[in-house]
Every structure is written in C-alpha cells, then in structure tokens.
Design a protein around this motif. Structure first.
Motif, PDB file in Angstrom:
ATOM      1  N   ILE A  42       0.847  -1.192   0.000  1.00  0.00           N
ATOM      2  CA  ILE A  42       0.000   0.000   0.000  1.00  0.00           C
ATOM      3  C   ILE A  42       0.885   1.246   0.000  1.00  0.00           C
ATOM      4  N   TYR A  43       1.880   1.268   0.866  1.00  0.00           N
ATOM      5  CA  TYR A  43       2.755   2.433   0.976  1.00  0.00           C
ATOM      6  C   TYR A  43       3.463   2.740  -0.345  1.00  0.00           C
ATOM      7  N   HIS A  45       2.603   1.692  -3.495  1.00  0.00           N
ATOM      8  CA  HIS A  45       1.819   1.792  -4.717  1.00  0.00           C
ATOM      9  C   HIS A  45       0.530   2.601  -4.590  1.00  0.00           C
ATOM     10  N   ALA A  46       0.253   3.152  -3.433  1.00  0.00           N
ATOM     11  CA  ALA A  46      -0.974   3.934  -3.263  1.00  0.00           C
ATOM     12  C   ALA A  46      -0.895   5.206  -4.086  1.00  0.00           C
ATOM     13  N   ASN A  48      -3.150   8.689  -4.861  1.00  0.00           N
ATOM     14  CA  ASN A  48      -4.251   9.486  -4.334  1.00  0.00           C
ATOM     15  C   ASN A  48      -5.105  10.067  -5.467  1.00  0.00           C
ATOM     16  N   THR A 102      -6.142   7.775  -0.008  1.00  0.00           N
ATOM     17  CA  THR A 102      -5.290   6.740   0.567  1.00  0.00           C
ATOM     18  C   THR A 102      -5.716   6.370   1.984  1.00  0.00           C
ATOM     19  N   MET A 105      -7.667   3.301   1.878  1.00  0.00           N
ATOM     20  CA  MET A 105      -6.819   2.125   1.691  1.00  0.00           C
ATOM     21  C   MET A 105      -6.343   1.617   3.050  1.00  0.00           C
ATOM     22  N   TYR A 151      -4.218  -7.015  -3.036  1.00  0.00           N
ATOM     23  CA  TYR A 151      -3.838  -5.697  -3.551  1.00  0.00           C
ATOM     24  C   TYR A 151      -5.010  -5.058  -4.276  1.00  0.00           C
ATOM     25  N   LEU A 155      -5.718  -1.373  -2.780  1.00  0.00           N
ATOM     26  CA  LEU A 155      -5.280  -0.267  -3.628  1.00  0.00           C
ATOM     27  C   LEU A 155      -6.434   0.431  -4.344  1.00  0.00           C
ATOM     28  N   TRP A 156      -7.640  -0.056  -4.166  1.00  0.00           N
ATOM     29  CA  TRP A 156      -8.818   0.627  -4.690  1.00  0.00           C
ATOM     30  C   TRP A 156      -9.538   1.177  -3.478  1.00  0.00           C
ATOM     31  N   ALA A 157      -9.534   2.477  -3.330  1.00  0.00           N
ATOM     32  CA  ALA A 157      -9.911   3.132  -2.073  1.00  0.00           C
ATOM     33  C   ALA A 157     -11.209   2.627  -1.460  1.00  0.00           C
TER      34      ALA A 157
END
Length: 175
Positions: A42-43, A45-46, A48, A102, A105, A151, A155-157
């Motif tokens: 997440i960190y 590849h996130a 915003n 994010t 996420m 993921y 990664l999809w809020a």
C-alpha cells in the motif's frame, strides 16, 4: 524414507541449535510478515486519485471544501445502491481527510488486520491452547487474509467494503 528421516533430523538439529529467542520470535514474525508486506505494498503503490466508482464520491470532496457536506449527502443516491456502512465510512474519510483517498486504503488494511486478530482470538478460544500450539494454522490464516491477491482490495480506495463482511462476521463470532 531414509532421506526424509535425514531431512527431519537436520531440521530438528538446526531448530535446536537456533537460540530460544529466535524460536520464540519466529512464529510471530511468520504470522506478521504477510500483514507487513501488504502494508508495504500500500505504501509503495498507493495513488491518491479516484478510481472507477470512487469518482461518484468526488462530489463529497467539493462539498467538504465548501463546507456544505450534510447528512443529506449520506442518503443521496449516486451511481448505484451502496451499503450504508460504506457510504458512512467514505463520508467520514472525506470529512476528516478531504481529497485523501489513501486513507480508505488504510481502512481496508485495518479491517483485514482486525479480521486476523479475530481469527487469532477464535483459534485460541477453540483450541484452549496458547499461541505456540496453533501458530502454524495462524500463519496460514495470515497468508490467506493478507494474500498478495488483496492488492485489488487495498489499492482501490472504496473496496474496504469487500473486507467488511469478514471483519464484521468474525467480530460477531468473537463477541
């Protein structure tokens, strides 16, 4: 059979030569590693930026920015029906952290972590044993809960809604 016995003796001998501190820490590291790996994903590849269905909530961001967000926005129909819980979390995230997708996420990851904790509690209650007895099973549960396939959820809020049923079901079982 002899090769298997030799391998077993080697592993047992190696495990015994490893210090008791490492033997005590290894199960915890094995259980926590998938959660840490997913948090790192997440960190790294996130992004915003609203994605697909997230665009229907952009209106909420503009209403927050202008100070006009109301409870009516919670009940307004958008592209399709959404669960009240999902809309409430999205609204609160937009209220406290405007334009920061994010955060949602992080909500997904927290729900997965809560589910893992609930599974831990249920395993402990079911077996009546302490962690060293069932850590092997907990490692498998952790791998499933924090699988790299997740993921797509983290990664999809707004996809914390996919993690919500497992979290609430396991929480109700714990309670």
């Amino acid at each position: 059979p002899t090769l298997l016995n030799q391998a077993s003796q080697f592993v047992r001998g190696t495990w015994i030569t490893v210090g008791p501190g490492i033997r005590r820490c290894f199960p915890w590291v094995a259980v926590l590693l998938p959660a840490i790996a997913l948090a790192r994903l997440i960190y790294e590849h996130a992004v915003n930026i609203p994605f697909l269905d997230d665009w229907m909530f952009v209106q909420m961001d503009s209403r927050v920015a202008s100070g006009e967000l109301t409870w009516r926005d919670f009940f307004i129909v958008q592209m399709e029906h959404r669960m009240a819980f999902v809309r409430a979390v999205v609204m609160l995230c937009h209220w406290w952290f405007p334009t920061n997708y994010t955060v949602m996420m992080g909500v997904s990851w927290l729900m997965l972590a809560g589910t893992a904790w609930n599974v831990f509690v249920l395993l402990r209650r079911t077996t009546g044993e302490k962690f060293p007895f069932f850590w092997h099973v907990m490692v498998l549960c952790s791998l499933v809960i924090f699988s790299p396939v997740q993921y797509q959820i983290v990664l999809w809020a707004m996809m914390f809604q996919v993690a919500a049923p497992a979290f609430f079901l396991s929480t109700s079982m714990v309670v």
